[in-house]
Design a protein around this motif. Structure first.
Motif, short mmCIF file in Angstrom:
data_model
loop_
_atom_site.label_atom_id
_atom_site.label_comp_id
_atom_site.label_asym_id
_atom_site.label_seq_id
_atom_site.Cartn_x
_atom_site.Cartn_y
_atom_site.Cartn_z
N LEU A 134 9.64 -50.34 31.47
CA LEU A 134 10.36 -49.07 31.34
C LEU A 134 9.93 -48.09 32.42
CD1 LEU A 134 12.15 -47.06 29.74
CD2 LEU A 134 10.15 -46.55 28.33
N GLY A 135 8.62 -47.97 32.63
CA GLY A 135 8.12 -47.03 33.63
C GLY A 135 8.53 -47.41 35.04
N VAL A 136 8.38 -48.68 35.39
CA VAL A 136 8.71 -49.13 36.74
C VAL A 136 10.20 -48.95 37.02
CG1 VAL A 136 8.87 -51.16 38.24
CG2 VAL A 136 6.79 -50.75 36.92
N LEU A 137 11.05 -49.33 36.07
CA LEU A 137 12.49 -49.18 36.28
C LEU A 137 12.91 -47.72 36.31
CD1 LEU A 137 13.91 -52.04 34.01
CD2 LEU A 137 13.70 -52.02 36.50
N ARG A 138 12.27 -46.90 35.50
CA ARG A 138 12.64 -45.48 35.45
C ARG A 138 12.36 -44.78 36.77
NH1 ARG A 138 15.06 -41.84 35.86
NH2 ARG A 138 15.05 -39.86 34.71
N THR A 139 11.32 -45.19 37.48
CA THR A 139 11.00 -44.53 38.75
C THR A 139 12.11 -44.70 39.78
OG1 THR A 139 9.75 -46.47 39.50
CG2 THR A 139 8.50 -44.69 38.44
N ASN A 140 12.92 -45.76 39.64
CA ASN A 140 14.02 -45.97 40.58
C ASN A 140 15.08 -44.87 40.45
OD1 ASN A 140 13.90 -48.75 42.11
ND2 ASN A 140 13.09 -49.12 40.07
#
Length: 294
Positions: A134-140
């Motif tokens: 969730l965190g990694v994808l949200r940074t995009n």
């Protein structure tokens, strides 16, 4: 010199995209479709490679972006005088947080490596893996062209990226970990599950991609006559070929899985899908640094 730094940034960003797809798609494949695969060395190595690409691509990309923004050559990428000012920008802060998330993902990877299928089946591991994803994808959605999208647009971006990871990451896991084992029982269990997941993923990717293209490009003229539009058309064309290959693989699964072990035809089809998928990820990296057609 600035363009050279930009090229290195794009190269690093491509590795970041590949790592994100492999790590998130691979862990989801293990958690949802093939928990026993966590006990196989091939699956663990593939997820570990994804982590390495994701972390290295994020960290190195951050450095080359600093050189690019400062108008300096690639050799200045690791110069603190170029790097430190970047942390005063939204991109720098978000990408530093992304690098920290990749370090947190190392805990997820280490537990999977140590406990294997027991970790893949456990709720705490799944929650931890989902939180990192969730965190990694949200940074995009917190940098680049999509930063200005409203709340619903951010949700569309997240859904698009998640489904890409599930589809392409699962495809690479299928090609490099499941098919080489040539285990009929595993194939009979995993292939139909992945086929259904891929169909859902493709549907969401298509719908979300259409919405984002409309929002970012804005007109048919911009789609046809801008660099961003032409790159987007290239991505769409490759995606169309991927759909054809995916349909061929699904047809094989539906008709022949019950009477034959893995065949050369299926392997070739899945391999072609995987190669094209990696090319699509590279085109996506180019789109990040190209001005929208609007």
């Amino acid at each position: 010199m600035t363009e050279a730094a930009k090229s290195w940034f794009l190269f690093a960003r491509s590795f970041d995209y590949l790592g994100t797809t492999l790590f998130i798609g691979g862990t989801a494949f293990i958690a949802l479709l093939w928990p026993d695969g966590a006990d196989t060395a091939r699956a663990r190595r593939l997820i570990a490679f994804g982590w390495l690409c994701g972390f290295a691509g994020t960290a190195v990309g951050l450095c080359f972006d600093a050189a690019w923004v400062a108008g300096r050559p690639p050799s200045a990428a690791f110069d603190p005088s170029a790097l430190v000012p970047l942390f005063d920008t939204p991109f720098g802060r978000v990408w530093f947080a992304r690098a920290l998330l990749w370090l947190l993902a190392l805990v997820v990877l280490a537990d999977l490596t140590r406990r294997g299928a027991r970790a893949a089946r456990s709720l705490p591991w799944r929650v931890g893996a989902a939180a990192v994803a969730l965190g990694v994808l949200r940074t995009n959605g917190m940098t680049g062209h999509v930063l200005d999208l409203p709340g619903w647009g951010q949700a569309v971006v997240f859904a698009h990226l998640l489904m890409v990871c599930l589809w392409v990451g699962g495809l690479l896991m299928l090609l490099l970990a499941v098919l080489p084992a040539r285990d009929r029982d595993v194939l009979a269990a995993v292939l139909p599950r992945y086929s259904r997941l891929a169909m859902v993923s493709v549907g969401v990717i298509t719908a979300a991609g259409a919405v984002l293209a409309w929002r970012l490009v804005g007109s048919v003229d911009a789609l046809l006559h801008t660099g961003y539009g032409r790159l987007l058309l290239t991505k769409l064309a490759l995606f169309g070929v991927l759909l054809v290959l995916g349909f061929a693989s699904k047809t094989w699964v539906d008709r022949r899985l019950r009477v034959a072990a893995t065949t050369r035809g299926l392997v070739v089809s899945v391999a072609a899908e995987a190669v094209l998928a990696v090319v699509v990820l590279a085109v996506a990296a180019l789109l990040v640094t190209t001005g929208p057609g609007r």
